[in-house]
Every structure is written in C-alpha cells, then in structure tokens.
Write a protein that holds these residues in place. Structure first.
Motif, PDB file in Angstrom:
ATOM      1  N   PRO A   8      48.209 -21.095  36.718  1.00  0.00           N
ATOM      2  CA  PRO A   8      48.282 -19.684  37.060  1.00  0.00           C
ATOM      3  C   PRO A   8      49.713 -19.192  36.909  1.00  0.00           C
ATOM      4  CG  PRO A   8      47.074 -20.929  38.723  1.00  0.00           C
ATOM      5  CD  PRO A   8      47.677 -21.919  37.819  1.00  0.00           C
ATOM      6  N   GLY A   9      49.846 -17.979  36.469  1.00  0.00           N
ATOM      7  CA  GLY A   9      51.160 -17.396  36.313  1.00  0.00           C
ATOM      8  C   GLY A   9      51.739 -17.581  34.927  1.00  0.00           C
ATOM      9  N   THR A  10      51.023 -18.347  34.063  1.00  0.00           N
ATOM     10  CA  THR A  10      51.517 -18.507  32.699  1.00  0.00           C
ATOM     11  C   THR A  10      51.461 -17.174  31.983  1.00  0.00           C
ATOM     12  OG1 THR A  10      50.807 -20.788  32.587  1.00  0.00           O
ATOM     13  CG2 THR A  10      51.125 -19.662  30.505  1.00  0.00           C
ATOM     14  N   ASP A  11      52.571 -16.768  31.428  1.00  0.00           N
ATOM     15  CA  ASP A  11      52.669 -15.455  30.792  1.00  0.00           C
ATOM     16  C   ASP A  11      52.578 -15.621  29.284  1.00  0.00           C
ATOM     17  OD1 ASP A  11      55.335 -12.989  30.479  1.00  0.00           O
ATOM     18  OD2 ASP A  11      53.208 -12.895  29.991  1.00  0.00           O
ATOM     19  N   GLN A  12      51.503 -15.086  28.698  1.00  0.00           N
ATOM     20  CA  GLN A  12      51.361 -15.108  27.250  1.00  0.00           C
ATOM     21  C   GLN A  12      51.407 -13.699  26.702  1.00  0.00           C
ATOM     22  OE1 GLN A  12      48.101 -17.432  25.870  1.00  0.00           O
ATOM     23  NE2 GLN A  12      48.813 -19.299  26.831  1.00  0.00           N
ATOM     24  N   SER A  13      52.147 -12.816  27.397  1.00  0.00           N
ATOM     25  CA  SER A  13      52.205 -11.430  26.987  1.00  0.00           C
ATOM     26  C   SER A  13      52.959 -11.245  25.680  1.00  0.00           C
ATOM     27  CB  SER A  13      52.884 -10.587  28.082  1.00  0.00           C
ATOM     28  OG  SER A  13      54.195 -11.080  28.318  1.00  0.00           O
ATOM     29  N   ASP A  14      53.695 -12.288  25.242  1.00  0.00           N
ATOM     30  CA  ASP A  14      54.418 -12.162  23.976  1.00  0.00           C
ATOM     31  C   ASP A  14      53.484 -12.301  22.788  1.00  0.00           C
ATOM     32  OD1 ASP A  14      53.808 -14.803  24.172  1.00  0.00           O
ATOM     33  OD2 ASP A  14      55.875 -15.534  24.131  1.00  0.00           O
ATOM     34  N   GLY A  15      52.213 -12.548  23.024  1.00  0.00           N
ATOM     35  CA  GLY A  15      51.228 -12.569  21.948  1.00  0.00           C
ATOM     36  C   GLY A  15      51.108 -13.887  21.227  1.00  0.00           C
ATOM     37  N   LEU A  16      51.846 -14.920  21.648  1.00  0.00           N
ATOM     38  CA  LEU A  16      51.721 -16.220  21.000  1.00  0.00           C
ATOM     39  C   LEU A  16      50.409 -16.865  21.399  1.00  0.00           C
ATOM     40  CD1 LEU A  16      55.304 -17.682  21.406  1.00  0.00           C
ATOM     41  CD2 LEU A  16      54.270 -16.768  19.348  1.00  0.00           C
ATOM     42  N   PRO A  17      49.623 -17.328  20.447  1.00  0.00           N
ATOM     43  CA  PRO A  17      48.347 -17.947  20.794  1.00  0.00           C
ATOM     44  C   PRO A  17      48.564 -19.323  21.406  1.00  0.00           C
ATOM     45  CG  PRO A  17      48.751 -18.186  18.453  1.00  0.00           C
ATOM     46  CD  PRO A  17      49.880 -17.329  19.002  1.00  0.00           C
ATOM     47  N   GLY A  18      47.588 -19.773  22.172  1.00  0.00           N
ATOM     48  CA  GLY A  18      47.646 -21.139  22.685  1.00  0.00           C
ATOM     49  C   GLY A  18      47.525 -22.124  21.546  1.00  0.00           C
ATOM     50  N   ILE A  19      48.135 -23.282  21.697  1.00  0.00           N
ATOM     51  CA  ILE A  19      48.128 -24.313  20.658  1.00  0.00           C
ATOM     52  C   ILE A  19      47.427 -25.535  21.205  1.00  0.00           C
ATOM     53  CG2 ILE A  19      49.549 -25.782  19.182  1.00  0.00           C
ATOM     54  CD1 ILE A  19      51.749 -23.677  19.407  1.00  0.00           C
ATOM     55  N   ASP A  20      46.454 -26.028  20.484  1.00  0.00           N
ATOM     56  CA  ASP A  20      45.773 -27.240  20.891  1.00  0.00           C
ATOM     57  C   ASP A  20      46.712 -28.416  20.656  1.00  0.00           C
ATOM     58  OD1 ASP A  20      44.174 -29.467  21.211  1.00  0.00           O
ATOM     59  OD2 ASP A  20      42.405 -28.497  20.355  1.00  0.00           O
ATOM     60  N   PRO A  21      47.035 -29.197  21.689  1.00  0.00           N
ATOM     61  CA  PRO A  21      47.940 -30.342  21.499  1.00  0.00           C
ATOM     62  C   PRO A  21      47.470 -31.308  20.426  1.00  0.00           C
ATOM     63  CG  PRO A  21      47.613 -29.911  23.830  1.00  0.00           C
ATOM     64  CD  PRO A  21      46.647 -29.027  23.102  1.00  0.00           C
ATOM     65  N   ASP A  22      46.160 -31.385  20.213  1.00  0.00           N
ATOM     66  CA  ASP A  22      45.647 -32.313  19.200  1.00  0.00           C
ATOM     67  C   ASP A  22      45.964 -31.846  17.778  1.00  0.00           C
ATOM     68  OD1 ASP A  22      44.721 -34.000  21.109  1.00  0.00           O
ATOM     69  OD2 ASP A  22      42.633 -33.336  21.002  1.00  0.00           O
ATOM     70  N   ASP A  23      46.432 -30.598  17.632  1.00  0.00           N
ATOM     71  CA  ASP A  23      46.821 -30.114  16.307  1.00  0.00           C
ATOM     72  C   ASP A  23      48.238 -30.526  15.940  1.00  0.00           C
ATOM     73  OD1 ASP A  23      44.384 -28.886  15.978  1.00  0.00           O
ATOM     74  OD2 ASP A  23      45.069 -26.926  16.678  1.00  0.00           O
ATOM     75  N   LEU A  24      48.976 -31.054  16.909  1.00  0.00           N
ATOM     76  CA  LEU A  24      50.362 -31.423  16.660  1.00  0.00           C
ATOM     77  C   LEU A  24      50.438 -32.762  15.926  1.00  0.00           C
ATOM     78  CD1 LEU A  24      51.892 -30.504  20.135  1.00  0.00           C
ATOM     79  CD2 LEU A  24      51.945 -29.148  18.050  1.00  0.00           C
ATOM     80  N   PRO A  25      51.368 -32.899  14.963  1.00  0.00           N
ATOM     81  CA  PRO A  25      51.471 -34.161  14.214  1.00  0.00           C
ATOM     82  C   PRO A  25      52.110 -35.290  15.010  1.00  0.00           C
ATOM     83  CG  PRO A  25      53.175 -32.634  13.500  1.00  0.00           C
ATOM     84  CD  PRO A  25      52.303 -31.878  14.470  1.00  0.00           C
ATOM     85  N   ASP A  26      52.929 -34.948  16.020  1.00  0.00           N
ATOM     86  CA  ASP A  26      53.593 -35.967  16.828  1.00  0.00           C
ATOM     87  C   ASP A  26      52.890 -36.114  18.173  1.00  0.00           C
ATOM     88  OD1 ASP A  26      55.520 -36.393  14.888  1.00  0.00           O
ATOM     89  OD2 ASP A  26      56.892 -34.908  15.725  1.00  0.00           O
ATOM     90  N   GLY A  27      53.135 -37.239  18.819  1.00  0.00           N
ATOM     91  CA  GLY A  27      52.539 -37.463  20.123  1.00  0.00           C
ATOM     92  C   GLY A  27      53.173 -36.572  21.181  1.00  0.00           C
TER      93      GLY A  27
END
Length: 398
Positions: free
Chosen positions: A38-57
C-alpha cells in the motif's frame, strides 16, 4: 530498472502486502507474483514489470529480511527452487559465502550495518556446493541514513566472465607461443656470433643478422597486433584521417608481394573510376589491405583479384558515398560453417601459421572508420572479402 525509496517505479511482485490486511503472508504465492505494498505510487505512468521478464536474477527482501521476490532467473542461476526461498530469511534462502568461506550476509550486515551504506558492488560469491554467482545489492531506505526498507539483490551467472577469462588465457598462450620461436632464434644467432665472430665469413654473418632482423620484425608486428586488440576492445583506436588514394595503396602492396618473389601474373587489380574522395587513416588502411592480401596469397590459390569501386551506403534517412574494396582468390574458399567465425580472435583458415588475430583487427579498423566488412565465396570459388568505407570527410570540411 530503478527501485527508489519512494516506490514510484514499482516492480510487480517485488513488494509484500502489509500485515493485517487479510493476507496470508509473503510466502504463500508459489509464483512469487505478490501485490505491491500500500502506498506505492505509480502516478508517473510506468507500468509494473514482471520480475520473471528480467534477464538477471532478482531477489528482494522486506524490512524484516524475509524474501518477498525470487524471480525465475534467480531460481535458474542459483539452482534454488522459488518455493525454498519465498518467505524465508534472506541468509537462509540465499546462503552466500565469500571466497574465503565467510558468511556474506553476516559480513555485510545490510540491516544493522552503517546507515550511510547504499549497497554492495558486484563480486564473486559462492553458494553451497561451490556454485559461483556474481552478486550485487542495493539498500533501499525510507530516507537517507534511515532503516533499510527493502534489500534488492541482483545475481548473474559467471559463464560470460569465464568465457572472457578463457579468451584472455588463450591470447596469452598464443602470444607466448608466437614470441618463443623468434626470440629463440634471435638469442641463438646473437650468442653464436658473439662467441665465434671471427670464424664466420662476411656472407655468413650477413645471413645471420638478416635472420635476426626478420625475427625482430616478427616480434614487433606481434606487439603491434596486441596493442591494436587492446585499443579495439577498449574503444580507444585513434584515427588520423587524411585523403587516401586506395588505388595507389593497393598497387604498393602488390609491388611488395612481387618484390618478395610472387609472380606479377598472380595479381589482377581493377580500379573502377571515378572514385569518391576518401578520408581515412592511411596507416590503418594499409594494415587492412596488407592483411587481406597476405591472407589471399598465403591461404588462397590462383589469381588474386583486387577491385576498388565507388559504393553507396544506405542509412535510414539518407544515402552516403563510399569506397568498396574487394579481395578474392581462386582457392578452396572458406567453409560455410566457418564464415561466421572468420572475424573472431584466433580463427585460422589453414595450418600455415599466423596468430589468428589479423582478421579480428581488420574488422575492428574498418568498423572504427564507420564501415562494414563481409566475407563470402568469390567467382573463382575462393574466399572473397569486401569492405566498404564511408568517405569520412572531416566535419570542418563538409
């Protein structure tokens, strides 16, 4: 990816749900896709990123030190199942040790250590069983010098670094081998001359000194190649652009080969006029031409054809003038399966000697000029190398 203290660029699955909101706790989702706090601000319009899409651990621990995110790459790199990590204390989920056998989390103490520390640089660490991983960490604080809110850990495999180390080891071994032969010759002849100078005729002395001179030149060339590789790899290859007459440069190299015993009939030079004015580093272009002709003469057969012609270089929004140089022979050519490796280090087209560094340097020089080089099969069946250089007029003259 930036995970800031304000949480304005949140990573989906990287944060736990706050206790007491009906959640069963951070370890209950087997996929690790946990809702943002709660309280996470995504008002800058950046979409959430699925951690599994990242190439590194990616491993994220909350303010209590429990793992709340353990992405697929982390599970693959560490060979630790996600279910064995999520919800567990970080030191248990990721039991790292340094190369001296010390427990890394106890050593660095991210939650109780210096309040001014912002993270740990990448370093080699060990998992149980001796598996090596590259680990870096960032401490996310609510405010400067405040308590750690999240610990963000990045892990990478060591395969790329091992390949680099293997390449360096191979380079050292090749250089040592190539240096040993001429230096042994130089040492042998000079020692013989010093010990028995009066026993040799002038012709014998001259022959020995000529051999020493040739071997010294060979060592000098090898050192120059090593310096070129260092500059190419580090992006520090300097070009001193001047007007270059490629046709004259080609004629000079052909004359050098005929003077050393090659038949003039073996070379066919075609200069297709008109040619655009070319601004390039004349010494570097000489190096490229010399290497390509040496390869054609040494490893090829039949007539060596060198053609120089105007060319056009297509860019996204414009067409630029350039000069194309083609060198081909009539030998057996390069096998199709080897063509992708021709411009890599240590590639040798035959067992006729050489360091296998020449074509790697040629490609680096051509690309430093903004040009391209390709290899294929020529009309006579042999290898065909073609490089194209843009005219390269200096900015103050364009």
């Amino acid at each position: 990816m930036t995970v800031g203290a304000s949480g304005s660029a949140a990573v989906r699955g990287a944060l736990p749900r706050a206790p007491g909101n009906g959640s069963d706790g951070p370890g209950d989702d087997p996929d690790g896709h946990l809702a943002s706090a709660p309280g996470t601000d995504q008002s800058d319009g950046l979409p959430g990123i699925d951690p599994d899409d990242l190439p590194d651990g990616l491993i994220v621990a909350d303010e209590t030190g429990r793992v709340v995110c353990f992405n697929a790459a982390a599970a693959r790199i560490t060979a630790i199942p996600r279910s064995d990590a999520l919800g567990h204390p970080l030191e248990r989920a990721l039991p790292l040790e340094d190369l001296k056998g010390r427990r890394w989390w106890a050593l660095t103490d991210p939650y109780g250590g210096l309040a001014t520390r912002v993270g740990q640089p990448e370093r080699n660490l060990l998992l149980p069983g001796g598996r090596e991983v590259l680990v870096s960490a960032r401490y996310v604080r609510a405010y400067p010098t405040g308590p750690v809110r999240r610990l963000v850990v990045c892990v990478r495999g060591t395969e790329a670094r091992r390949r680099t180390e293997l390449s360096h080891a191979e380079l050292i071994a090749t250089v040592a081998h190539e240096l040993r032969s001429p230096l042994t010759s130089v040492k042998g002849f000079t020692a013989t001359l010093l010990a028995k100078w009066e026993r040799f005729t002038d012709d014998q002395k001259r022959l020995m000194l000529e051999t020493v001179d040739a071997d010294a030149n060979r060592v000098t060339r090898l050192i120059a190649e090593l310096l070129d590789i260092s500059r190419i790899d580090s992006g520090r290859l300097e070009l001193r652009r001047q007007p270059v007459d490629v046709g004259t440069a080609v004629a000079r190299h052909v004359q050098s080969h005929t003077a050393s015993g090659q038949s003039p009939d073996r070379f066919l030079v075609r200069i297709l006029q008109p040619l655009p004015d070319l601004w390039a580093d004349p010494d570097k272009i000489d190096q490229v031409l010399g290497n390509l002709l040496e390869n054609a003469v040494r490893h090829g057969e039949g007539t060596v054809t060198i053609e120089v012609a105007a060319a056009e270089i297509q860019h996204a929004a414009r067409t630029e003038k350039g000069t194309a140089v083609t060198v081909c022979d009539e030998g057996s050519g390069i096998p199709e399966e080897s063509m992708s490796r021709v411009f890599t280090r240590f590639w040798r087209g035959s067992k006729r000697g050489g360091t296998g560094l020449g074509l790697y340097i040629v490609k680096g020089i051509v690309e430093a000029h903004g040009g391209t080089i390709t290899v294929g099969r020529g009309p006579g069946g042999g290898a065909e190398f073609r490089f194209i250089l843009p005219v390269g007029t200096p900015a103050h003259l364009s």
